[in-house]
Scaffold this motif. Structure first.
Motif, PDB file in Angstrom:
ATOM      1  N   ALA A  82      -4.484  -3.285  -8.635  1.00 20.49           N
ATOM      2  CA  ALA A  82      -3.613  -4.016  -7.567  1.00 20.49           C
ATOM      3  C   ALA A  82      -2.265  -3.247  -7.387  1.00 20.49           C
ATOM      4  O   ALA A  82      -1.849  -3.386  -6.422  1.00 20.49           O
ATOM      5  CB  ALA A  82      -3.761  -5.285  -7.586  1.00 20.49           C
ATOM      6  N   ALA A  83      -1.703  -3.188  -8.508  1.00 22.73           N
ATOM      7  CA  ALA A  83      -0.190  -2.862  -8.677  1.00 22.73           C
ATOM      8  C   ALA A  83      -0.192  -1.384  -8.188  1.00 22.73           C
ATOM      9  O   ALA A  83       1.041  -1.030  -7.573  1.00 22.73           O
ATOM     10  CB  ALA A  83       0.373  -2.779  -9.984  1.00 22.73           C
TER      11      ALA A  83
ATOM     12  N   SER B  95       8.067 -10.002  -2.422  1.00 26.79           N
ATOM     13  CA  SER B  95       6.878 -10.074  -1.422  1.00 26.79           C
ATOM     14  C   SER B  95       5.862  -9.110  -2.142  1.00 26.79           C
ATOM     15  O   SER B  95       4.633  -9.229  -1.878  1.00 26.79           O
ATOM     16  CB  SER B  95       7.359  -9.604  -0.052  1.00 26.79           C
ATOM     17  OG  SER B  95       8.194  -8.183  -0.401  1.00 26.79           O
ATOM     18  N   ALA B  96       6.374  -7.711  -2.504  1.00 25.12           N
ATOM     19  CA  ALA B  96       5.207  -6.985  -3.348  1.00 25.12           C
ATOM     20  C   ALA B  96       4.528  -7.535  -4.312  1.00 25.12           C
ATOM     21  O   ALA B  96       3.250  -7.478  -4.487  1.00 25.12           O
ATOM     22  CB  ALA B  96       6.052  -5.623  -3.598  1.00 25.12           C
ATOM     23  N   LEU B  97       5.195  -8.519  -5.390  1.00 24.76           N
ATOM     24  CA  LEU B  97       4.715  -8.820  -6.470  1.00 24.76           C
ATOM     25  C   LEU B  97       3.509  -9.921  -6.021  1.00 24.76           C
ATOM     26  O   LEU B  97       2.307  -9.939  -6.752  1.00 24.76           O
ATOM     27  CB  LEU B  97       5.485  -9.546  -7.291  1.00 24.76           C
ATOM     28  CG  LEU B  97       5.101  -9.867  -8.919  1.00 24.76           C
ATOM     29  CD1 LEU B  97       4.731  -8.569  -9.631  1.00 24.76           C
ATOM     30  CD2 LEU B  97       6.303 -10.535  -9.632  1.00 24.76           C
TER      31      LEU B  97
ATOM     32  N   THR C 182      -1.984 -11.632  -5.138  1.00 29.35           N
ATOM     33  CA  THR C 182      -3.245 -12.090  -4.477  1.00 29.35           C
ATOM     34  C   THR C 182      -4.696 -11.142  -4.472  1.00 29.35           C
ATOM     35  O   THR C 182      -5.538 -11.595  -4.752  1.00 29.35           O
ATOM     36  CB  THR C 182      -2.743 -11.932  -2.949  1.00 29.35           C
ATOM     37  OG1 THR C 182      -1.617 -12.939  -2.418  1.00 29.35           O
ATOM     38  CG2 THR C 182      -3.992 -12.545  -2.019  1.00 29.35           C
ATOM     39  N   GLN C 183      -3.982  -9.773  -4.471  1.00 32.22           N
ATOM     40  CA  GLN C 183      -5.232  -8.764  -4.767  1.00 32.22           C
ATOM     41  C   GLN C 183      -5.824  -9.170  -5.967  1.00 32.22           C
ATOM     42  O   GLN C 183      -7.208  -8.856  -6.252  1.00 32.22           O
ATOM     43  CB  GLN C 183      -4.804  -7.361  -4.470  1.00 32.22           C
ATOM     44  CG  GLN C 183      -5.863  -6.336  -4.558  1.00 32.22           C
ATOM     45  CD  GLN C 183      -5.359  -5.000  -4.279  1.00 32.22           C
ATOM     46  OE1 GLN C 183      -4.658  -4.706  -3.408  1.00 32.22           O
ATOM     47  NE2 GLN C 183      -6.094  -3.984  -4.791  1.00 32.22           N
ATOM     48  N   ALA C 184      -5.201  -9.127  -7.127  1.00 30.97           N
ATOM     49  CA  ALA C 184      -5.715  -9.032  -8.356  1.00 30.97           C
ATOM     50  C   ALA C 184      -6.217 -10.245  -8.598  1.00 30.97           C
ATOM     51  O   ALA C 184      -7.477 -10.518  -9.259  1.00 30.97           O
ATOM     52  CB  ALA C 184      -4.706  -9.058  -9.477  1.00 30.97           C
ATOM     53  N   ARG C 185      -5.871 -11.476  -7.973  1.00 30.85           N
ATOM     54  CA  ARG C 185      -6.578 -12.779  -8.280  1.00 30.85           C
ATOM     55  C   ARG C 185      -7.872 -12.632  -7.779  1.00 30.85           C
ATOM     56  O   ARG C 185      -8.850 -13.155  -8.278  1.00 30.85           O
ATOM     57  CB  ARG C 185      -5.627 -13.964  -7.787  1.00 30.85           C
ATOM     58  CG  ARG C 185      -6.363 -15.102  -8.102  1.00 30.85           C
ATOM     59  CD  ARG C 185      -5.251 -16.295  -7.747  1.00 30.85           C
ATOM     60  NE  ARG C 185      -4.955 -16.220  -6.232  1.00 30.85           N
ATOM     61  CZ  ARG C 185      -3.548 -15.785  -5.758  1.00 30.85           C
ATOM     62  NH1 ARG C 185      -2.627 -15.426  -6.716  1.00 30.85           N
ATOM     63  NH2 ARG C 185      -3.267 -15.892  -4.491  1.00 30.85           N
TER      64      ARG C 185
END
Length: 303
Positions: free
Chosen positions: A203-204, A255-257, A262-265
């Motif tokens: 995700a990162a 905002s980026a974190l 959200t994507q990783a979760r």
């Protein structure tokens, strides 16, 4: 019924579709993918089990000319993965000419006479049929120049699922009589914490460019189930090398974190089958890619 088994490794240059291929063969996500080269940092095993066979397939980092200690460690992992396997699959993309990197890896395979050698011509969905045919001729000539023959050459698209089932069938056909080495419901031998760390890293790096993706690592600090609830608390640290990289990953007002979380979760909840709270922080570890102690602390190399 005779039962067969085999240990297999997937090799190739960076960004030729190795991780996408292992996911397609196993039938679920066991390796992260991205458009960045050298996304894979460890040898990841995927396990395919059928009533009459079990295939243990290892995805490896892309072989490349290393610029850091990390890069050298990744190449070492490929060399180790080629030891004592029954078969190897060299991925060569249909949409790129065969280069020195492909020839270098093919020579490594040629040096192991006892190993069955497969060539997967990947990404055939991106080119015309005539281009696929030209690449099949080219990979045949590559083996001839190096003095060996491919056991099989298979044009595939792992992304589209084209001929991946055929590849599984062919691998099983060449497997030797042997037992299952893992339980039938097991798809990977990775520890859950390692998979979670990789999903966060995926995700990162998914929206990053240039060199920053190579500077990203993830450490899991805590995985704990809340008392009496089906909710897991997961806390992790995203590690980078410079303050400027930290600022990019956090973004304006965080905002980026938040997007990374959200994507990783979503991916982690699919993995563990439960809702999670994911707490992320970003930390700077200067020049960790070239620091053996840092690589060891991050679990990338073993001492």
């Amino acid at each position: 019924m005779t039962h067969k088994s085999a240990f297999i490794t997937i090799v190739g240059r960076p960004n030729v579709g190795k991780s996408t291929l292992i996911n397609a063969l196993v039938g679920e996500k066991v390796a992260i993918t991205s458009h960045h080269p050298n996304t894979t940092r460890s040898a990841i095993r995927g396990i395919i089990t059928r009533p009459d066979f079990q295939l243990v397939i290892t995805d490896t980092p892309g072989v490349h000319k290393p610029k850091t200690l990390l890069g050298g460690a990744l190449n070492d992992q490929v060399n180790e993965a080629l030891d004592e396997v029954d078969m190897a699959i060299l991925c060569i993309p249909a949409n790129e000419p065969i280069g020195k990197g492909d020839e270098f890896i093919a020579q490594q395979l040629a040096d192991v006479a006892s190993m069955k050698k497969f060539c997967a011509v990947t990404k055939i969905d991106t080119v015309s049929k005539s281009q696929v045919a030209e690449q099949l001729v080219a990979v045949t000539a590559l083996a001839q120049r190096l003095g060996f023959q491919w056991s099989e050459i298979i044009p595939i698209s792992a992304k589209k699922g084209i001929q991946t089932d055929l590849l599984v069938d062919l691998l099983a056909r060449y497997a030797h009589e042997g037992p299952a080495f893992f339980p039938g419901d097991m798809r990977t031998d990775q520890e859950q914490s390692s998979v979670i760390a990789e999903l966060i890293r995926e995700a990162a790096i998914s929206h990053l460019f240039e060199e920053l993706p190579h500077s990203v690592a993830v450490v899991i600090n805590e995985i704990e189930k809340r008392d009496g609830k089906s909710l897991w608390d997961i806390h992790a640290t995203i590690v980078v090398e410079r303050d400027s990289q930290k600022a990019i990953l956090i973004g304006k007002g965080g905002s980026a974190l938040k997007l990374i979380g959200t994507q990783a979760r979503g991916e982690i909840e699919k993995l563990i089958g439960s809702k999670i709270f994911l707490g992320l922080q970003v930390s700077v570890m200067p020049h960790w890619q070239s620091d053996p102690k840092a690589l060891e602390r991050l679990g990338i190399i073993q001492r």
